[in-house]
Design an enzyme around this catalytic site. Sequence first.
Site, mmCIF file in Angstrom:
data_model
loop_
_atom_site.group_PDB
_atom_site.id
_atom_site.type_symbol
_atom_site.label_atom_id
_atom_site.label_comp_id
_atom_site.label_asym_id
_atom_site.label_seq_id
_atom_site.Cartn_x
_atom_site.Cartn_y
_atom_site.Cartn_z
ATOM 1 N N HIS A 1 1.046 -1.057 0.445
ATOM 2 C CA HIS A 1 -0.066 -0.071 -0.484
ATOM 3 C C HIS A 1 0.689 1.268 0.170
ATOM 4 O O HIS A 1 -0.457 2.332 -0.275
ATOM 5 C CB HIS A 1 -0.624 0.261 0.512
ATOM 6 N N ASP B 1 3.347 9.096 -1.015
ATOM 7 C CA ASP B 1 2.384 8.827 -0.581
ATOM 8 C C ASP B 1 2.341 7.498 -1.471
ATOM 9 O O ASP B 1 2.141 7.631 -2.497
ATOM 10 C CB ASP B 1 0.607 9.946 -0.303
HETATM 11 C C1 GDG Z 1 -2.180 4.222 3.446
HETATM 12 C C2 GDG Z 1 -1.085 4.404 2.601
HETATM 13 C C3 GDG Z 1 -3.149 4.310 0.708
HETATM 14 C C4 GDG Z 1 -8.583 9.646 8.011
HETATM 15 N N1 GDG Z 1 -9.062 10.804 9.294
HETATM 16 C C5 GDG Z 1 -10.339 10.069 9.293
HETATM 17 C C6 GDG Z 1 -10.376 9.425 7.919
HETATM 18 N N2 GDG Z 1 -9.303 8.885 7.339
HETATM 19 C C7 GDG Z 1 -9.402 8.260 6.314
HETATM 20 C C8 GDG Z 1 -9.879 8.675 5.362
HETATM 21 C C9 GDG Z 1 -8.955 7.547 4.255
HETATM 22 C C10 GDG Z 1 -8.157 6.962 5.047
HETATM 23 O O1 GDG Z 1 -8.563 7.431 6.425
HETATM 24 C C11 GDG Z 1 -6.682 7.500 5.058
HETATM 25 O O2 GDG Z 1 -6.281 6.924 3.629
HETATM 26 P P1 GDG Z 1 -4.990 7.452 2.794
HETATM 27 O O3 GDG Z 1 -4.925 6.817 1.833
HETATM 28 O O4 GDG Z 1 -5.391 8.941 2.590
HETATM 29 O O5 GDG Z 1 -3.621 7.495 3.284
HETATM 30 P P2 GDG Z 1 -2.840 6.214 4.716
HETATM 31 O O6 GDG Z 1 -3.995 5.651 6.095
HETATM 32 O O7 GDG Z 1 -1.384 6.477 4.668
HETATM 33 O O8 GDG Z 1 -3.034 5.034 4.186
HETATM 34 C C12 GDG Z 1 -1.708 5.142 1.477
HETATM 35 C C13 GDG Z 1 -3.988 3.336 1.160
HETATM 36 O O9 GDG Z 1 -3.019 2.493 2.338
HETATM 37 C C14 GDG Z 1 -4.967 2.726 0.626
HETATM 38 O O10 GDG Z 1 -3.848 1.796 0.116
HETATM 39 O O11 GDG Z 1 -3.877 4.906 -0.509
HETATM 40 O O12 GDG Z 1 -1.124 5.901 0.255
HETATM 41 O O13 GDG Z 1 -0.342 5.830 2.983
HETATM 42 O O14 GDG Z 1 -10.471 6.939 3.816
HETATM 43 O O15 GDG Z 1 -10.938 8.685 4.824
HETATM 44 N N3 GDG Z 1 -11.660 8.501 8.432
HETATM 45 C C15 GDG Z 1 -12.510 9.047 9.557
HETATM 46 N N4 GDG Z 1 -11.714 10.046 10.367
HETATM 47 C C16 GDG Z 1 -10.853 11.055 10.750
HETATM 48 O O16 GDG Z 1 -10.654 11.303 11.101
HETATM 49 N N5 GDG Z 1 -13.507 8.110 9.738
#
Ligand code: GDG
Length: 465
Positions: free
Chosen positions: A159, A367
């Site tokens: 990821h 990212d």
């Molecule tokens: C890893 C990789 C890759 C965030 N704050 C809150 C919240 N979130 C949710 C968002 C989104 C998820 O968390 C974050 O996903 P991301 O993709 O932005 O980033 P990572 O957590 O670092 O994930 C990344 C991912 O894996 C998937 O393969 O895209 O690059 O680093 O869904 O909405 N959700 C809630 N409250 C929050 O305060 N409910």
Amino acid sequence: MSRLVVVSNRIADPRKAAAGGLAVAVKESLQRTGGLWFGWSGKIRDTPDSSPEHNDVQIQTAHNVTLATVDLSQQDYDSYYLGYANGVLWPVFHYRLDLANFDTRFAAGYRRVNQMFARKLKALLKPDDVIWVHDYHLIPLAAELRAMGCSNRIGFFLHIPVPPPLIMAALPEHEWLMRSLFAYDLVGLQTEADVTHFTHYVEAEANAQPIGTNELRAFNRTLRVGAYPIGIDVDEFEALANGKEGRDMFARMREEYSRRRLLLGVDRLDYSKGLPQRVHAFRELLANYPENRNSATLIQIASPSRENVDAYEVLRRQMDSLCGEINGDYGELDWMPVRYIHRNVARKRLPGLYRASRVALVTPLRDGMNLVAKEFIAAQDPADPGMLVLSRFAGVAEQLKEALLVNPYDTQGTAHAIQKALTMPLEERVQRHATLLKRIRDKDVHWWSSTFLKDLEATPRSEES
Ligand code: GDG
């Protein structure tokens, strides 16, 4: 139809609608095949080691899916999870060698937990199972399973990004990790850039030979590698934005900020996300484009993450101070430039918040993909959409070229892009959004899991390669 076995560090109960993330992605395939999901329970045991007799597998059934979990000892949690996965692999794979702590005890704990996972999982496997392992916590799992005689098809999805070859080579255990990766049949990465880095790395360090498209031969095995950019459930997100709670949240935000223009950031509080750089760019916006004073408001949600790792505590203090400074320097009695929320916000509130925002700032320094960018697009009103300011260093930038791409290290350039987003004419916003929406719909989360699994099932069985 083979049974799907998913292995990830943490598992989520697919009965819970708000689970999000991987749960959404693998739920359908798990339910269709009566699958098994294996991982850490999230609990820490009192007994000191991970020997099998001290650590039973806990089994639950949720609908048609079996959830199997094991606990970790404190020592294993410290070395495998905090030490190696999040104190070595996470920073190195995000190009942050300066933040990695190469303590050899961490690597030993990482290996020990992967061996324990393999032993526990092996006892639950059937000969035809297709196994899908997720993320950097579990790189050596397939090699450990193979050593126990497992010849099932095993796929791996990373990821996070793959760094350039010489950064990978700085990992003291990199040769072992690379050899371990060749125990898989298929390795899925987020982007073409990651595939290029990976290919160059194994060619340079293991003399791997490319055979055909996306096939590499080394260590007497053939490995398929491909880019499978992870997506979101676009329909689900649109429905959430248009549902009652989404509309209520939207109406509340629009009323509260009726005289303001809202900018939004939603991230885990992580040094890869470029949060201090983002606050600097917002400050530059207020300095260089004074019409935004008393008007533009940045809501930055930074959900708590990995608080036991030192680098995260440093970032937390840095953000507290930067946000305090900008509010002190620019704030008015009736306007605060930054609303910084260091708490988790309920998932059902996010779509309305995204929709009420004129601009989303998704500006990580590095990212793997970044799902927030996709969620923001899915939640917009197509007739009056907000604009996405996106770091060119997020994996998702490979797909979302119609966003306003920025270099987050360039404070002035980013401020300029934010201003452009705030002042973009409706017609241009509508056009760009329509293209972006099509891109995230074409490669949504269902595309992602079904394409990866189809490709995995098409690989020859392990003993045949
Ligand atoms: C890893 C990789 C890759 C965030 N704050 C809150 C919240 N979130 C949710 C968002 C989104 C998820 O968390 C974050 O996903 P991301 O993709 O932005 O980033 P990572 O957590 O670092 O994930 C990344 C991912 O894996 C998937 O393969 O895209 O690059 O680093 O869904 O909405 N959700 C809630 N409250 C929050 O305060 N409910």
